[in-house]
Motif scaffolding. Sequence first.
Motif, PDB file in Angstrom:
ATOM      1  N   SER A  49       0.923  -1.208  -0.029  1.00  0.00           N
ATOM      2  CA  SER A  49       0.348  -0.010  -0.034  1.00  0.00           C
ATOM      3  C   SER A  49       0.650   0.950  -0.256  1.00  0.00           C
ATOM      4  O   SER A  49       0.249   2.294  -0.041  1.00  0.00           O
ATOM      5  CB  SER A  49      -1.159   0.125   1.269  1.00  0.00           C
ATOM      6  N   ILE A  50       1.989   1.645   0.174  1.00  0.00           N
ATOM      7  CA  ILE A  50       2.824   2.518   0.177  1.00  0.00           C
ATOM      8  C   ILE A  50       3.366   3.079  -1.451  1.00  0.00           C
ATOM      9  O   ILE A  50       3.625   3.606  -1.564  1.00  0.00           O
ATOM     10  CB  ILE A  50       4.777   2.107   0.613  1.00  0.00           C
ATOM     11  N   PHE A  51       2.544   1.779  -2.071  1.00  0.00           N
ATOM     12  CA  PHE A  51       2.841   2.701  -3.614  1.00  0.00           C
ATOM     13  C   PHE A  51       2.230   3.743  -3.879  1.00  0.00           C
ATOM     14  O   PHE A  51       0.973   3.515  -4.800  1.00  0.00           O
ATOM     15  CB  PHE A  51       3.368   1.453  -4.751  1.00  0.00           C
ATOM     16  N   PHE A  52       0.211   3.268  -3.355  1.00  0.00           N
ATOM     17  CA  PHE A  52      -0.666   3.814  -3.658  1.00  0.00           C
ATOM     18  C   PHE A  52      -0.429   5.314  -2.714  1.00  0.00           C
ATOM     19  O   PHE A  52      -0.010   5.580  -2.076  1.00  0.00           O
ATOM     20  CB  PHE A  52      -1.758   3.355  -2.740  1.00  0.00           C
ATOM     21  N   SER A  53      -1.125   6.906  -3.415  1.00  0.00           N
ATOM     22  CA  SER A  53      -1.223   7.696  -2.757  1.00  0.00           C
ATOM     23  C   SER A  53      -2.030   7.893  -1.553  1.00  0.00           C
ATOM     24  O   SER A  53      -2.953   8.411  -1.788  1.00  0.00           O
ATOM     25  CB  SER A  53      -1.461   8.845  -4.508  1.00  0.00           C
ATOM     26  N   SER A  54      -1.676   8.301  -0.763  1.00  0.00           N
ATOM     27  CA  SER A  54      -2.459   8.597   0.596  1.00  0.00           C
ATOM     28  C   SER A  54      -2.904   9.978   0.448  1.00  0.00           C
ATOM     29  O   SER A  54      -3.714  10.588   0.960  1.00  0.00           O
ATOM     30  CB  SER A  54      -1.649   8.520   1.969  1.00  0.00           C
ATOM     31  N   ALA A  55      -2.239  11.511  -0.375  1.00  0.00           N
ATOM     32  CA  ALA A  55      -2.097  12.485  -0.414  1.00  0.00           C
ATOM     33  C   ALA A  55      -3.050  12.478  -1.254  1.00  0.00           C
ATOM     34  O   ALA A  55      -3.067  12.415  -1.766  1.00  0.00           O
ATOM     35  CB  ALA A  55      -1.209  13.379  -0.775  1.00  0.00           C
ATOM     36  N   VAL A  56      -4.361  13.869  -1.072  1.00  0.00           N
ATOM     37  CA  VAL A  56      -5.221  14.296  -1.661  1.00  0.00           C
ATOM     38  C   VAL A  56      -4.603  15.161  -2.819  1.00  0.00           C
ATOM     39  O   VAL A  56      -3.689  16.068  -2.590  1.00  0.00           O
ATOM     40  CB  VAL A  56      -6.259  15.109  -1.377  1.00  0.00           C
ATOM     41  N   SER A  57      -4.641  15.065  -4.837  1.00  0.00           N
ATOM     42  CA  SER A  57      -4.229  15.971  -5.315  1.00  0.00           C
ATOM     43  C   SER A  57      -4.452  16.345  -5.929  1.00  0.00           C
ATOM     44  O   SER A  57      -6.159  16.852  -5.033  1.00  0.00           O
ATOM     45  CB  SER A  57      -3.387  14.989  -6.495  1.00  0.00           C
ATOM     46  N   ALA A  58      -4.334  17.974  -6.181  1.00  0.00           N
ATOM     47  CA  ALA A  58      -5.043  19.111  -6.955  1.00  0.00           C
ATOM     48  C   ALA A  58      -6.333  18.382  -7.670  1.00  0.00           C
ATOM     49  O   ALA A  58      -5.958  16.900  -8.352  1.00  0.00           O
ATOM     50  CB  ALA A  58      -4.028  20.103  -7.931  1.00  0.00           C
ATOM     51  N   GLU A  59      -7.242  18.959  -8.622  1.00  0.00           N
ATOM     52  CA  GLU A  59      -7.640  18.806  -9.064  1.00  0.00           C
ATOM     53  C   GLU A  59      -7.468  18.367 -10.754  1.00  0.00           C
ATOM     54  O   GLU A  59      -6.753  18.815 -11.377  1.00  0.00           O
ATOM     55  CB  GLU A  59      -9.508  19.820  -9.645  1.00  0.00           C
ATOM     56  N   LEU A  60      -7.847  16.900 -10.367  1.00  0.00           N
ATOM     57  CA  LEU A  60      -7.135  15.754 -11.631  1.00  0.00           C
ATOM     58  C   LEU A  60      -8.655  15.796 -12.831  1.00  0.00           C
ATOM     59  O   LEU A  60      -9.459  15.127 -12.335  1.00  0.00           O
ATOM     60  CB  LEU A  60      -6.119  14.698 -11.632  1.00  0.00           C
ATOM     61  N   LYS A  61      -8.081  16.186 -14.181  1.00  0.00           N
ATOM     62  CA  LYS A  61      -9.258  16.244 -15.350  1.00  0.00           C
ATOM     63  C   LYS A  61      -9.348  15.317 -15.382  1.00  0.00           C
ATOM     64  O   LYS A  61      -8.360  13.966 -16.177  1.00  0.00           O
ATOM     65  CB  LYS A  61      -8.583  17.650 -16.747  1.00  0.00           C
ATOM     66  N   ARG A  62     -10.685  14.222 -16.452  1.00  0.00           N
ATOM     67  CA  ARG A  62     -10.722  13.508 -17.129  1.00  0.00           C
ATOM     68  C   ARG A  62     -10.127  13.183 -18.111  1.00  0.00           C
ATOM     69  O   ARG A  62     -10.937  13.970 -18.534  1.00  0.00           O
ATOM     70  CB  ARG A  62     -11.936  12.825 -16.288  1.00  0.00           C
ATOM     71  N   ILE A  63      -9.791  12.253 -18.537  1.00  0.00           N
ATOM     72  CA  ILE A  63      -9.134  11.565 -19.517  1.00  0.00           C
ATOM     73  C   ILE A  63     -10.430  10.677 -20.110  1.00  0.00           C
ATOM     74  O   ILE A  63     -10.297   9.923 -20.268  1.00  0.00           O
ATOM     75  CB  ILE A  63      -8.187  11.509 -20.033  1.00  0.00           C
ATOM     76  N   THR A  64     -10.671  11.313 -21.575  1.00  0.00           N
ATOM     77  CA  THR A  64     -12.211  10.163 -22.070  1.00  0.00           C
ATOM     78  C   THR A  64     -11.554  10.171 -23.396  1.00  0.00           C
ATOM     79  O   THR A  64     -12.287   9.027 -24.153  1.00  0.00           O
ATOM     80  CB  THR A  64     -13.384  10.759 -22.235  1.00  0.00           C
ATOM     81  N   ASP A  65     -10.807  11.417 -24.028  1.00  0.00           N
ATOM     82  CA  ASP A  65     -10.008  10.707 -25.239  1.00  0.00           C
ATOM     83  C   ASP A  65      -8.986  10.422 -25.579  1.00  0.00           C
ATOM     84  O   ASP A  65      -7.683  10.578 -25.132  1.00  0.00           O
ATOM     85  CB  ASP A  65     -10.317  12.637 -26.334  1.00  0.00           C
ATOM     86  N   ARG A  66      -8.647   9.113 -26.321  1.00  0.00           N
ATOM     87  CA  ARG A  66      -7.749   8.291 -26.740  1.00  0.00           C
ATOM     88  C   ARG A  66      -6.133   9.657 -27.202  1.00  0.00           C
ATOM     89  O   ARG A  66      -5.254   9.450 -26.803  1.00  0.00           O
ATOM     90  CB  ARG A  66      -7.572   7.429 -27.435  1.00  0.00           C
ATOM     91  N   SER A  67      -6.633  10.518 -28.108  1.00  0.00           N
ATOM     92  CA  SER A  67      -5.636  11.292 -28.487  1.00  0.00           C
ATOM     93  C   SER A  67      -5.134  12.166 -27.937  1.00  0.00           C
ATOM     94  O   SER A  67      -4.017  12.892 -26.920  1.00  0.00           O
ATOM     95  CB  SER A  67      -6.289  12.374 -29.602  1.00  0.00           C
ATOM     96  N   GLU A  68      -5.625  12.900 -26.428  1.00  0.00           N
ATOM     97  CA  GLU A  68      -5.824  13.107 -25.464  1.00  0.00           C
ATOM     98  C   GLU A  68      -4.668  12.765 -24.261  1.00  0.00           C
ATOM     99  O   GLU A  68      -3.456  13.327 -24.072  1.00  0.00           O
ATOM    100  CB  GLU A  68      -7.107  13.686 -24.568  1.00  0.00           C
ATOM    101  N   PHE A  69      -5.221  11.255 -24.137  1.00  0.00           N
ATOM    102  CA  PHE A  69      -3.751  10.517 -23.856  1.00  0.00           C
ATOM    103  C   PHE A  69      -2.444  10.643 -24.200  1.00  0.00           C
ATOM    104  O   PHE A  69      -1.813  11.210 -23.478  1.00  0.00           O
ATOM    105  CB  PHE A  69      -4.855   9.510 -23.509  1.00  0.00           C
ATOM    106  N   LEU A  70      -2.205  10.016 -25.799  1.00  0.00           N
ATOM    107  CA  LEU A  70      -1.240  10.115 -26.434  1.00  0.00           C
ATOM    108  C   LEU A  70      -1.207  11.088 -26.185  1.00  0.00           C
ATOM    109  O   LEU A  70       0.498  11.284 -25.452  1.00  0.00           O
ATOM    110  CB  LEU A  70      -1.747   9.441 -27.215  1.00  0.00           C
ATOM    111  N   ASN A  71      -1.371  12.972 -25.689  1.00  0.00           N
ATOM    112  CA  ASN A  71      -0.771  13.953 -25.587  1.00  0.00           C
ATOM    113  C   ASN A  71      -0.383  14.221 -24.232  1.00  0.00           C
ATOM    114  O   ASN A  71       1.195  15.055 -24.157  1.00  0.00           O
ATOM    115  CB  ASN A  71      -1.340  15.380 -25.757  1.00  0.00           C
TER     116      ASN A  71
END
Length: 118
Positions: A12-34
Motif C-alpha cells: 500500500s506504500i505505492f498508493f497515494s495517500s495525499a489528496v492531489s489537486a483536481e485531476l481532469k478526466r481523460i476520455t479521448d485517446r488522442s488527449e491521453f497520448l498528448n
Amino acid sequence: MRLIFALGFLSSIFFSSAVSAELKRITDRSEFLNIVEGRSLTRPLIKLFVTADGNITGSGATLPVSGSWTWKDGFFCRDMTWGKRELGYNCQEVRADSVTIRFTSDQGSGDFADFKLR
C-alpha cells in the motif's frame, strides 16, 4: 485487492495517500497520448513508458514490465506482465494534470495509482 496499472499488489506504500489537486478526466485517446507520449510514468521503484503503437514497457522493483494497451469507450485498457507474473486485462479511468496521471482500476471503481509525468 485487485491488481492496479502495475505492481499494485506490492504494498500500500505505492498508493497515494495525499489528496492531489483536481485531476481532469481523460476520455479521448488522442488527449491521453498528448499527455504520455515521450514521457515516463514514475513512482517509487517503477518507471513505465506507454507508446502510441499500443505498447507498455518499463520496470518495477528491478523486474521488467511489458504489455499492450488500447483505448475503449473512454478507458485505458491494458494487459500487462511484471517479471513472470501476468497482471491481466483491466480497463481503467484516467485523470491527469500537468505533472500527475492517475489510473483507477475497474473503470474508475477500484484502487488507483498516481504516477509522475517526467
